[in-house]
Every structure is written in C-alpha cells, then in structure tokens.
Design a protein around this motif. Structure first.
Motif, PDB file in Angstrom:
ATOM      1  N   ALA A 177      -2.760   1.870   5.115  1.00 20.54           N
ATOM      2  CA  ALA A 177      -1.902   1.398   4.021  1.00 20.54           C
ATOM      3  C   ALA A 177      -2.172  -0.066   3.712  1.00 20.54           C
ATOM      4  CB  ALA A 177      -0.431   1.599   4.379  1.00 20.54           C
ATOM      5  N   ALA A 178      -2.394  -0.887   4.770  1.00 18.15           N
ATOM      6  CA  ALA A 178      -2.664  -2.311   4.566  1.00 18.15           C
ATOM      7  C   ALA A 178      -3.985  -2.513   3.826  1.00 18.15           C
ATOM      8  CB  ALA A 178      -2.689  -3.028   5.906  1.00 18.15           C
ATOM      9  N   LYS A 179      -5.012  -1.778   4.199  1.00 20.76           N
ATOM     10  CA  LYS A 179      -6.297  -1.900   3.511  1.00 20.76           C
ATOM     11  C   LYS A 179      -6.171  -1.489   2.055  1.00 20.76           C
ATOM     12  CE  LYS A 179     -10.779  -2.333   3.059  1.00 20.76           C
ATOM     13  NZ  LYS A 179     -11.427  -3.670   3.085  1.00 20.76           N
ATOM     14  N   HIS A 180      -5.448  -0.405   1.808  1.00 23.21           N
ATOM     15  CA  HIS A 180      -5.228   0.083   0.445  1.00 23.21           C
ATOM     16  C   HIS A 180      -4.517  -0.982  -0.393  1.00 23.21           C
ATOM     17  CE1 HIS A 180      -4.529   2.973  -2.724  1.00 23.21           C
ATOM     18  NE2 HIS A 180      -3.212   2.954  -2.567  1.00 23.21           N
ATOM     19  N   GLY A 181      -3.414  -1.534   0.141  1.00 27.55           N
ATOM     20  CA  GLY A 181      -2.659  -2.534  -0.610  1.00 27.55           C
ATOM     21  C   GLY A 181      -3.422  -3.830  -0.794  1.00 27.55           C
ATOM     22  N   ALA A 182      -4.084  -4.300   0.270  1.00 30.07           N
ATOM     23  CA  ALA A 182      -4.784  -5.588   0.205  1.00 30.07           C
ATOM     24  C   ALA A 182      -5.955  -5.529  -0.766  1.00 30.07           C
ATOM     25  CB  ALA A 182      -5.259  -5.985   1.600  1.00 30.07           C
ATOM     26  N   ALA A 183      -6.731  -4.453  -0.740  1.00 26.76           N
ATOM     27  CA  ALA A 183      -7.888  -4.362  -1.623  1.00 26.76           C
ATOM     28  C   ALA A 183      -7.477  -4.370  -3.093  1.00 26.76           C
ATOM     29  CB  ALA A 183      -8.687  -3.097  -1.299  1.00 26.76           C
ATOM     30  N   PRO A 204      -8.685   8.708   1.463  1.00 24.50           N
ATOM     31  CA  PRO A 204      -8.659  10.042   2.100  1.00 24.50           C
ATOM     32  C   PRO A 204      -8.059  10.029   3.497  1.00 24.50           C
ATOM     33  CG  PRO A 204     -10.778   9.644   1.021  1.00 24.50           C
ATOM     34  CD  PRO A 204     -10.023   8.358   0.955  1.00 24.50           C
ATOM     35  N   ALA A 205      -8.205   8.925   4.221  1.00 25.07           N
ATOM     36  CA  ALA A 205      -7.708   8.870   5.600  1.00 25.07           C
ATOM     37  C   ALA A 205      -6.190   8.744   5.672  1.00 25.07           C
ATOM     38  CB  ALA A 205      -8.345   7.690   6.334  1.00 25.07           C
ATOM     39  N   TYR A 206      -5.526   8.413   4.552  1.00 27.00           N
ATOM     40  CA  TYR A 206      -4.103   8.098   4.637  1.00 27.00           C
ATOM     41  C   TYR A 206      -3.258   9.322   4.960  1.00 27.00           C
ATOM     42  CZ  TYR A 206       0.465   6.176   3.786  1.00 27.00           C
ATOM     43  OH  TYR A 206       1.767   5.770   3.958  1.00 27.00           O
ATOM     44  N   GLU A 207      -3.535  10.458   4.341  1.00 31.05           N
ATOM     45  CA  GLU A 207      -2.719  11.654   4.577  1.00 31.05           C
ATOM     46  C   GLU A 207      -2.731  12.034   6.061  1.00 31.05           C
ATOM     47  OE1 GLU A 207      -2.246  16.292   3.023  1.00 31.05           O
ATOM     48  OE2 GLU A 207      -3.769  14.964   2.146  1.00 31.05           O
ATOM     49  N   ARG A 208      -3.925  12.012   6.676  1.00 26.33           N
ATOM     50  CA  ARG A 208      -4.020  12.329   8.103  1.00 26.33           C
ATOM     51  C   ARG A 208      -3.277  11.305   8.944  1.00 26.33           C
ATOM     52  NH1 ARG A 208      -6.034   9.679  11.545  1.00 26.33           N
ATOM     53  NH2 ARG A 208      -7.259   8.452  10.070  1.00 26.33           N
ATOM     54  N   ALA A 209      -3.446  10.004   8.608  1.00 24.44           N
ATOM     55  CA  ALA A 209      -2.798   8.949   9.388  1.00 24.44           C
ATOM     56  C   ALA A 209      -1.276   9.028   9.274  1.00 24.44           C
ATOM     57  CB  ALA A 209      -3.288   7.575   8.916  1.00 24.44           C
ATOM     58  N   LEU A 210      -0.781   9.339   8.071  1.00 22.65           N
ATOM     59  CA  LEU A 210       0.666   9.464   7.881  1.00 22.65           C
ATOM     60  C   LEU A 210       1.212  10.637   8.677  1.00 22.65           C
ATOM     61  CD1 LEU A 210       3.280   8.619   6.478  1.00 22.65           C
ATOM     62  CD2 LEU A 210       2.621  10.073   4.547  1.00 22.65           C
ATOM     63  N   LEU A 211       0.495  11.747   8.687  1.00 19.31           N
ATOM     64  CA  LEU A 211       0.940  12.910   9.449  1.00 19.31           C
ATOM     65  C   LEU A 211       0.984  12.588  10.946  1.00 19.31           C
ATOM     66  CD1 LEU A 211       1.771  15.863   9.482  1.00 19.31           C
ATOM     67  CD2 LEU A 211      -0.661  16.482   9.555  1.00 19.31           C
ATOM     68  N   GLY A 259       0.804  -1.217   0.000  1.00 18.52           N
ATOM     69  CA  GLY A 259       0.000   0.000   0.000  1.00 18.52           C
ATOM     70  C   GLY A 259       0.836   1.267   0.000  1.00 18.52           C
ATOM     71  N   ARG A 260       2.065   1.205   0.552  1.00 13.65           N
ATOM     72  CA  ARG A 260       2.955   2.367   0.579  1.00 13.65           C
ATOM     73  C   ARG A 260       3.885   2.410  -0.632  1.00 13.65           C
ATOM     74  NH1 ARG A 260       4.421  -0.069   5.786  1.00 13.65           N
ATOM     75  NH2 ARG A 260       3.140   0.840   7.444  1.00 13.65           N
ATOM     76  N   TYR A 261       3.877   1.383  -1.434  1.00 11.15           N
ATOM     77  CA  TYR A 261       4.932   1.162  -2.423  1.00 11.15           C
ATOM     78  C   TYR A 261       5.056   2.312  -3.413  1.00 11.15           C
ATOM     79  CZ  TYR A 261       7.479  -0.926  -6.332  1.00 11.15           C
ATOM     80  OH  TYR A 261       8.377  -1.172  -7.331  1.00 11.15           O
TER      81      TYR A 261
END
Length: 522
Positions: free
Chosen positions: A145-151, A197-204, A28-30
């Motif tokens: 990131a895991a949900k993004h990559g797995a889906a 959309p949630a990734y930017e906030r979670a990464l910050l 997901g981060r790749y």
C-alpha cells in the motif's frame, strides 16, 4: 514517451523517497467517503483534498515541503500554452476559517489566479499513471500500500511542480500549493486506479493474521423454507433428512426454516476454538454438520466466515419453526475436521417430519394465550388483577396513567413502565375482598410475581430461574407447568400465573383497546 513524460518519470524516484511509509500507506489504501450532502466548491482535485484526512495531508506537507522547494522541474512552454492569466483589473475574495488545513488557501489561490491550472495537472497525471510499473513489487499489505501511494503521489508532485514552475508566479511556485494540489489530484485519481497485483494477496494475508473470530445479529431472507450461508449461490440440493435442520451445500450450508418466505432473526458467532457442550434449554432443535469453505469470506448480513478455505463445523439452534412461537436461529461456527452430523435436541414437528420420524403431538404452551399482552407492553410494565373490587375501588392505588378495565368479578390494571401493583401494601389492600396478584418486569430483566389473599401477601418472588415458590397450594396450582428456568416469554408466564390464581377472565379486545388508547396519547 514524450519529453515531458520523461522529465516527470525521471523525477519520481527521488520524490518518492521523501514520503513517509505510514502516510504513503494511508494514501495507498484511501477510499473516499460518500458525499455528506454539504455543498462543495472548487475543482474536483480541490474537493478531493478537502475530503482527504487532514492529519495525513499535514504530515505529507511536512515531509515534502523542503524537498519540493529544491526541485528544478519546469514543464515545456507548450504544456501550459493553453492557460490564460486573469485579465488585468480582475479581483476575487477568499474566505478562510480557523482550523483549516495549511494547504487550503495556497491551493485556492492557484485556482483563482491561474484558472485551468489544477485541471491541467489532473489531466497530465491521469495520462501518465500507466507509466508507473508496480507489477513487480511484493511484501506485506502495509509495504505494498505504501509503494502504491508513494509512487502515485510522487508522480503528482513532479507534475504539479513542473506545470506550476512553468507558470512561474509566486502563487504558483509556493511549495504548499504544489503539494496540496498533488495530494488532491492523487486522492481524486488513486481510488479509480487498480492496486498492484500483489495487494490482494497481501491484504488477504493480513486479514487472516488478524482474524480472531466475530459475532453479529442480522435478519436473513428466507426462500422456499430455507436460508443459506454460502460464498456464492448454490446449485446443490440441501438434504435435511439427517438432521431435520441443517445441511451442507456447495461452499457453505443451508438451514431449514418453518416459514416459507420472509425473514428470520439470526445471531451468529464464529470462533477459532472448539466450543463446549451445546446450549439446549431455550431451543426446540439443535443440530450440527460439517461443511467446506472453498475460499472463505462467505457473508451473512454484516458478518461472515473467516477469510480462508477449509473444513468447518456449524451448530444450528432453532425455535418457533412449528409456528407456535417467534421463529429465530443461532449459528455457532468453528474450524474442525469433517465429522458425521449430530442432532443434540429434537422436539419440533418440522424436524421430526424431515427426519422421517413420527411427529410429536402438538403442544400449546400454557402461557401462549397471554403472549399478545406481553408483546404489547414489551419493555417494562405491571399487570395486576384484583377480585371482588370494581374500578372505583382501585384507581387511587395507581398513578393517573394506569389503565383499569373492569372484568367479570374484578378489575385488571395495566401499568406501562410503573410498578405500584407490585408493592406489598398495595396488594394487601387490593386483596381485602378475596384475591389479588401481579406480575412486574422492567428493562433490566428484573421481575416480581406476587400473590395475595384476604389482605395478606402469600408469595412474592423474582421469577427468572426460580423453581421454588413456597408451599401455598393455590400458588403452586397457578404455577403448574410454567417453566421459569426457560427465559422465553417469561412475562407471559407471569401473567398466566396471575390469571390462574385469581380465576379472572381477561377480555382481550377491551384490554387491547385501552392500551392502544393510552399509547396514542403518549
């Protein structure tokens, strides 16, 4: 949504459940690394598989292989109708290498035996990516990131399984081939797919939690006598009247330089703790001000501010703004409530004039006349002056690569990365007709400043932080005004003491030419 789309999206949740979260998060981060210049073969998905980290790919293979073998997905015939088998009698060869991934050969076989199949899978996955709705997911950076990559990997696995099962050959239905193609397609398409959309906030939030401070050095561009450390170009005017050095501006701060245009070296450190008393000894001006970070993450070269907004304090150290030394800066930044500007040290003319104060008299450092020689030799050298001797009298005391230049009444010897002139017995012989002195330094910042007269060494000491050099009147006169507790231009100070003690006059042009000739032969 068509029949094939429904078939694939219905299978995604069960495949997604098989993918381990840590491997899914890595996917997901790749972000692919830049192409390294070596020639790559195969379809875009094959090339993406080759660039994807091998260990992560092997872990995904292990997690998915049994599950993929049990899948019963088959694409409708019209999906694969455009694929054409190899003509009868066709042949090909495959070269494999030891240590290559277990996915490489199965994927290569599919590409060779079923041309167009991998491209078809890639196109189908690309067209169905929009069907994945990840807008509602939440959590920390790793889980998003895991949900993004797995889906996305599950979508690619389902699509590859259905297409290759429709082809139906043993090569096409081999689970490692299906999984390898799916990983390659995902690695190809995912970097161009927006993260949830949630990734930017979670990464910050993750970056903020992990931030402990940083330090770095860089070369900063200067425009119109200033450089800025801001989140975005500032439209506010920097007022240096309070400190003569630094001013808060929108989203950061500006530093007033001596040069109008060009670059200056800057060392910066961000700490989360309140610093101690300022270091003043090696700087001309030191001042601090408060400023506001609106979002955080302002950049200055390779480093930057903490990734959060708030009130901060910056302490700026500067030297060389009057043009009498190498100009450079040090920044110390930490979170702190707003406070009034403070000037800790003020000695240069630029600062005085900006503050509206009478400018101090221009002072030329006593060692300024020999900074050129220090700079020419840089890392390690010995400068020796012997009076009452000529070149033939001294050459046997030094190595062949030493430079001996005749001067009025004596000889100057320059050793690049050598130290013969610092040895006691050598100096005793060199001073047999009067005076000799030498200054040695090396890459480890070891030094030796030595004085000899009439065949006797009268003083020989390390100079860094040294304030006591004995009681010989001529030695003390040679050292007058030279501050060895200030590390700036330490070796120019040593050379100055050598010249003063011996009374020598150094012909700069002759010495420069001799050093240039030596370096041209190395």
């Amino acid at each position: 949504m068509g029949e094939f789309d429904e078939l694939i999206t219905a299978a995604v949740p069960s495949i997604e459940a098989l993918i381990p979260p840590d491997a899914a998060a890595e996917l997901g981060r790749y972000e692919p690394q830049r192409w390294t210049g070596h020639h790559e073969h195969g379809t875009p998905a094959q090339r993406a598989l080759g660039r994807f980290p091998g260990l992560a790919a092997e872990r995904l293979l292990g997690a998915l292989e049994l599950g993929v073998a049990r899948l019963t997905l088959t694409a409708p015939a019209e999906v694969v109708a455009g694929l054409r088998p190899l003509p009868d009698g066709s042949s090909f060869s495959i070269i494999s290498a030891s240590g290559q991934s277990a996915l490489t050969t199965p994927v290569t076989l599919v590409a060779a035996v079923h041309p167009g199949a991998i491209e078809l899978i890639t196109d189908q996955v690309r067209s169905m990516t929009a069907l994945l709705d990840l807008s509602g997911i939440d959590g920390d950076e790793a889980s998003v990131a895991a949900k993004h990559g797995a889906a996305h990997l599950a979508l690619a696995v389902a699509t590859a399984t259905a297409v290759l099962r429709a082809i139906g050959t043993p090569i096409a239905t081999n689970p490692p081939a299906i999984i390898g193609i799916a990983i390659g397609v995902t690695a190809l398409l995912l970097p161009e797919t927006p993260k949830p959309p949630a990734y930017e906030r979670a990464l910050l939030e993750k970056r903020r939690a992990e931030y402990t401070g940083s330090s770095w050095s860089t070369s900063v561009p200067v425009f119109d006598h200033e450089f800025m450390f801001v989140e975005e170009p500032s439209h506010s005017w920097a007022d240096f009247a309070a400190t003569g050095l630094v001013s808060a501006v929108d989203t950061g701060f500006a530093v007033r330089t001596g040069i109008a245009e060009g670059t200056v070296p800057v060392w910066a450190r961000v700490t989360l703790d309140v610093p101690g008393e300022p270091e003043l000894a090696h700087w001309d001006e030191v001042a601090e001000v408060s400023f506001t970070a609106e979002k955080g993450d302002a950049r200055l070269g390779p480093g930057g501010m903490p990734p959060w907004p708030g009130e901060f304090r910056v302490r700026v150290h500067a030297r060389g703004r009057d043009g009498d030394d190498d100009e450079r800066y040090e920044l110390l930044i930490w979170p702190a409530p707003h406070a009034e500007p403070v000037v800790h040290k003020k000695t240069d003319r630029v600062g005085h004039l900006l503050r509206g104060e009478p400018a101090p008299e221009t002072r030329v450092a006593p060692e300024a006349g020999f900074r050129w020689l220090e700079k020419l030799l840089d890392t390690a050298a010995t400068i020796t002056v012997a009076m009452g001797l000529d070149v033939d009298d001294v050459v046997d005391e030094f190595e062949e690569d030493a430079i001996a230049v005749e001067i009025d009444g004596g000889v100057i010897v320059v050793e690049d990365n050598n130290y013969r002139g610092s040895l006691r017995d050598v100096l005793e012989r060199l001073s047999r007709n009067g005076k000799a002195a030498s200054h040695f330094w090396n890459v480890n910042r070891l030094t030796r400043l030595s004085f000899a007269r009439d065949g006797q060494v009268v003083s020989a000491r390390e100079v860094l932080n040294q304030t006591e050099f004995g009681d010989d009147p001529e030695v003390l006169a040679a050292l007058d005004g030279l501050d060895f507790t200030d590390f700036r231009h330490l070796d120019a100070k040593g050379i100055t003491a050598v010249v003063r003690f011996t009374g020598a006059v150094i012909p700069e042009d002759d010495v420069r030419d001799a050093i240039d000739e030596l370096f041209s032969t190395l």
